[in-house]
Each structure stands twice: as C-alpha cells, then as structure tokens.
Design an enzyme around this catalytic site. Structure first.
Site, PDB file in Angstrom:
ATOM      1  N   VAL A 117       0.726  -1.297  -0.276  1.00  0.00           N
ATOM      2  CA  VAL A 117      -0.012   0.005  -0.020  1.00  0.00           C
ATOM      3  C   VAL A 117       0.980   1.353   0.119  1.00  0.00           C
ATOM      4  O   VAL A 117       1.815   1.360   0.708  1.00  0.00           O
ATOM      5  CB  VAL A 117      -0.778   0.066   1.274  1.00  0.00           C
TER       6      VAL A 117
ATOM      7  N   LEU B  54       2.606   1.187  -6.465  1.00  0.00           N
ATOM      8  CA  LEU B  54       2.372   0.168  -7.258  1.00  0.00           C
ATOM      9  C   LEU B  54       0.694   0.089  -7.609  1.00  0.00           C
ATOM     10  O   LEU B  54       0.308  -1.184  -7.843  1.00  0.00           O
ATOM     11  CB  LEU B  54       2.977  -1.200  -6.483  1.00  0.00           C
ATOM     12  N   GLY B  55      -0.083   0.870  -7.414  1.00  0.00           N
ATOM     13  CA  GLY B  55      -1.271   0.730  -7.755  1.00  0.00           C
ATOM     14  C   GLY B  55      -2.228   0.179  -6.878  1.00  0.00           C
ATOM     15  O   GLY B  55      -3.287  -0.238  -7.367  1.00  0.00           O
TER      16      GLY B  55
ATOM     17  N   ASP C 144      -2.907   5.335 -13.532  1.00  0.00           N
ATOM     18  CA  ASP C 144      -2.814   4.185 -12.791  1.00  0.00           C
ATOM     19  C   ASP C 144      -4.055   3.045 -12.821  1.00  0.00           C
ATOM     20  O   ASP C 144      -4.013   1.808 -13.169  1.00  0.00           O
ATOM     21  CB  ASP C 144      -3.028   4.416 -11.140  1.00  0.00           C
TER      22      ASP C 144
HETATM   23  C1  MEV Z   1       1.246   8.125  -9.324  1.00  0.00           C
HETATM   24  O1  MEV Z   1       1.187   6.834  -9.658  1.00  0.00           O
HETATM   25  C2  MEV Z   1       1.632   9.040 -10.784  1.00  0.00           C
HETATM   26  C3  MEV Z   1       1.253  10.362 -10.740  1.00  0.00           C
HETATM   27  O2  MEV Z   1       1.906  10.821 -12.120  1.00  0.00           O
HETATM   28  C4  MEV Z   1       0.031  10.813 -10.337  1.00  0.00           C
HETATM   29  C5  MEV Z   1      -1.004  10.542 -11.490  1.00  0.00           C
HETATM   30  O3  MEV Z   1      -0.477  10.423 -12.488  1.00  0.00           O
HETATM   31  O4  MEV Z   1      -2.236  10.670 -11.129  1.00  0.00           O
HETATM   32  C6  MEV Z   1       2.343  10.909  -9.769  1.00  0.00           C
END
Ligand code: MEV
Length: 315
Positions: free
Chosen positions: A101, A105-106, A151
């Site tokens: 978490v 890693l989504g 994501d």
């Molecule tokens: C988060 O995994 C990636 C960011 O670019 C935020 C987003 O794209 O929403 C930091």
C-alpha cells in the site's frame, strides 16, 4: 439477467510507471506496465444478512453503511450499484492484496478494479473495461485529488500502455523481454501531497515547470522507442534522464537516490524513482544476468522490499 453466482472472485494486477509520472498530470504522455506478480483479490459471496466488507490487510471489517460515502471502498460499491442499477442481496466482500500500500504500485486502483468486477460478476453482469476504468478513475480522485488516470487505466487493461490524459491509452509495443528490479524505500509515498507540491511549484514558476514536463515527455518518447526496438541500454539511459528530471521537480528523496545509485553501480542499464516519489518504489532496468546482483545491491542499500519481475514482449 443471469442467475446470481453463489461466490465469485476477481483479481487485478499491480502496476509500475516506467516513465513520465507527474508530467502526465499536465497532459504529457507516460508509460506504465502491469506487475502481475502482485495482485488484489476480491471475493464476493452471499451472507445471511447485510453487506459486510472485510479487508484484513488494512485492518478493516465494516458494514457498508457504516463507512462514510467518501470512503474509497464504499464509493466503489455505490458507483458499481449505480452503473448496474442492481439492488445488492446480502453479501460479504473479502478484499486481500499482495500489492504494497502507498508504494506506487497501484494498490488502490487494483482493489477498486477487482471489487467492481467481482460485484458485477456476482449479479451475473460484466461491465465493459471502459466503464470499469471510468468508475476506478472516480475512486482514484478520492485517493489522489487530481489523478491523471494512468493508474486505473493500466490496471483495468492489464497490458503495457502509453497514456495521455487528453487522448486516453494506446498499447505500448515491447520488442523483447525487459528484466526489472523494483525496490521499496519502506517509506510511504504520499501521492496526494507530492502531486499537490508539484502543482504549487508549477504555479509559482510555470515556465520552469512546463519546460521540465516537456523534457520528461522527450524521455518518454525515447523510452517508448527503446522498448519498440528492444534496446535495453537506450531504455536505461532514458530512465536515468527521467530520474534527473524528477529530482529537478523536487519529488525524489535521499533514500530513493541511494537506491537508484546502488542499482546503477551494480550494473543496471538505468534506474529511476517510480510513481509519486517522496518514498515508495524505484525501478531498475537490467539484463537477465545482472538482475540478481542488482536485487542484492538494493537490499544491501537498505531497500525494505525487492521484487524481480520481467516485462514480457508484447505479441
Ligand atoms: C502516481 O502513480 C503517478 C502520478 O503521476 C500521479 C498521477 O498520474 O495521477 C504522480
């Protein structure tokens, strides 16, 4: 509608951003790939009464109605119900995830996607991926504030993607297997704060930040070309340059930089932080021979968790 199943399960993979994070919030392209060796798993089954959510990984057992409407799990269930126009029978929903978490890693997106699919399947319906993705994007807003949508998209479609906020996703061709090592600083990546911090600095210095986002887009293009050509040294160079630009955006930390340097010193082609930064994970591209040594070097440099995975070539 088909007869409801007694018990159903749905899974969704983790993900990692190869290049372009943060700039993607400002409508530059980014590249992301699924990480199927970590997964969220949601099981839905009939219960004698009520609607109970159990997520032991985060210490949660709650009746749906006791969660606030803006809780991500409640929101995912409510949005799914609205999309299906279905009344829930008495249910128990169990959520388990091997995705760390707050690590980039989504995990939030994967739990939502698996939850939406499991609930839909339980009532005998399959929502099209576009609709699952749209629901997951709504829930991502609760996690992140102003997410780009990358994501939820990579987790929903579970394939390598090039993503741009204004244009959606395209398949990302990968010509040959790409060995990766993913290492966690052990410090939570506060995505919402990191994204907000970049926004505040962009508002204070728009020209400087726009130029950094453009430079990141150039490295995304270089990484995409390298993947299509199967040129791992060129991919590594693009990731190194992307990391330097993320440092300039102010989202790296001494721990992330130390892991990135350790991976490079152990023979990786290139390495960078991945995700929002401020903690969370970094990623190294290696060849198959150096993968164990890079993993070992990352452990020795203090990584809390190291994951070796290989991005397979696309068909
Ligand atoms: C988060 O995994 C990636 C960011 O670019 C935020 C987003 O794209 O929403 C930091």
């Amino acid at each position: 509608m088909r007869a409801p199943f007694h018990s159903v399960e749905a899974r969704a993979p983790g993900k990692i951003i190869l290049a372009g994070e943060h700039a993607v919030v400002y409508d530059r392209p980014a590249l992301a790939v699924p990480v199927p060796s970590v997964q969220a798993r949601v099981q839905v089954r009939r219960a004698p009464a009520g609607f109970t959510l159990r997520a032991p990984d985060i210490g949660l057992t709650a009746a749906l109605d006791d969660l606030p409407p803006a809780h991500p799990l409640r929101r995912a269930v409510d949005l799914t119900q609205a999309a299906l126009q279905a009344a829930w029978p008495p249910l128990e929903v169990r959520i388990a995830s091997s995705i760390p978490v707050a690590a980039g890693l989504g995990s939030g997106a994967a739990v939502t996607v698996a939850l939406v699919r499991a609930l839909a399947a339980f009532v005998g319906r399959a929502l099209p991926p576009r609709q699952v993705n749209a629901l997951a994007y709504e829930v991502e807003k609760l996690h992140h504030g102003t997410p780009s949508g990358i994501d939820n998209t990579v987790v929903t479609y579970a394939r390598p993607i090039r993503y741009r906020k204004s244009r959606g996703w395209q398949p990302l061709p990968v010509a040959r297997a790409v060995p990766l090592v993913i290492a966690d600083t052990g410090r939570a990546a506060p995505t919402r704060e990191m994204v907000l911090g970049v926004r505040q600095r962009w508002q204070a210095q728009p020209a400087r930040y726009e130029a950094l986002f453009d430079a990141i887009a150039d490295q995304v293009a270089a990484a995409q070309a390298a993947l299509a050509a199967g040129d791992l040294p060129a991919l590594g160079q693009a990731l190194n340059a992307n990391h330097a630009l993320l440092q300039a955006l102010g989202v790296s930390t001494p721990e992330l930089d130390a892991l990135v340097n350790a991976a490079r010193a152990a023979g990786a082609y290139g390495a960078k932080l991945s995700g929002a930064g401020g903690g969370g994970n970094m990623l190294a591209v290696t060849d198959a021979t150096h993968q164990p040594a890079v993993a070992q070097a990352l452990r020795a440099a203090g990584a809390a968790r190291v994951l070796c995975t290989t991005l397979p070539p696309t068909p």
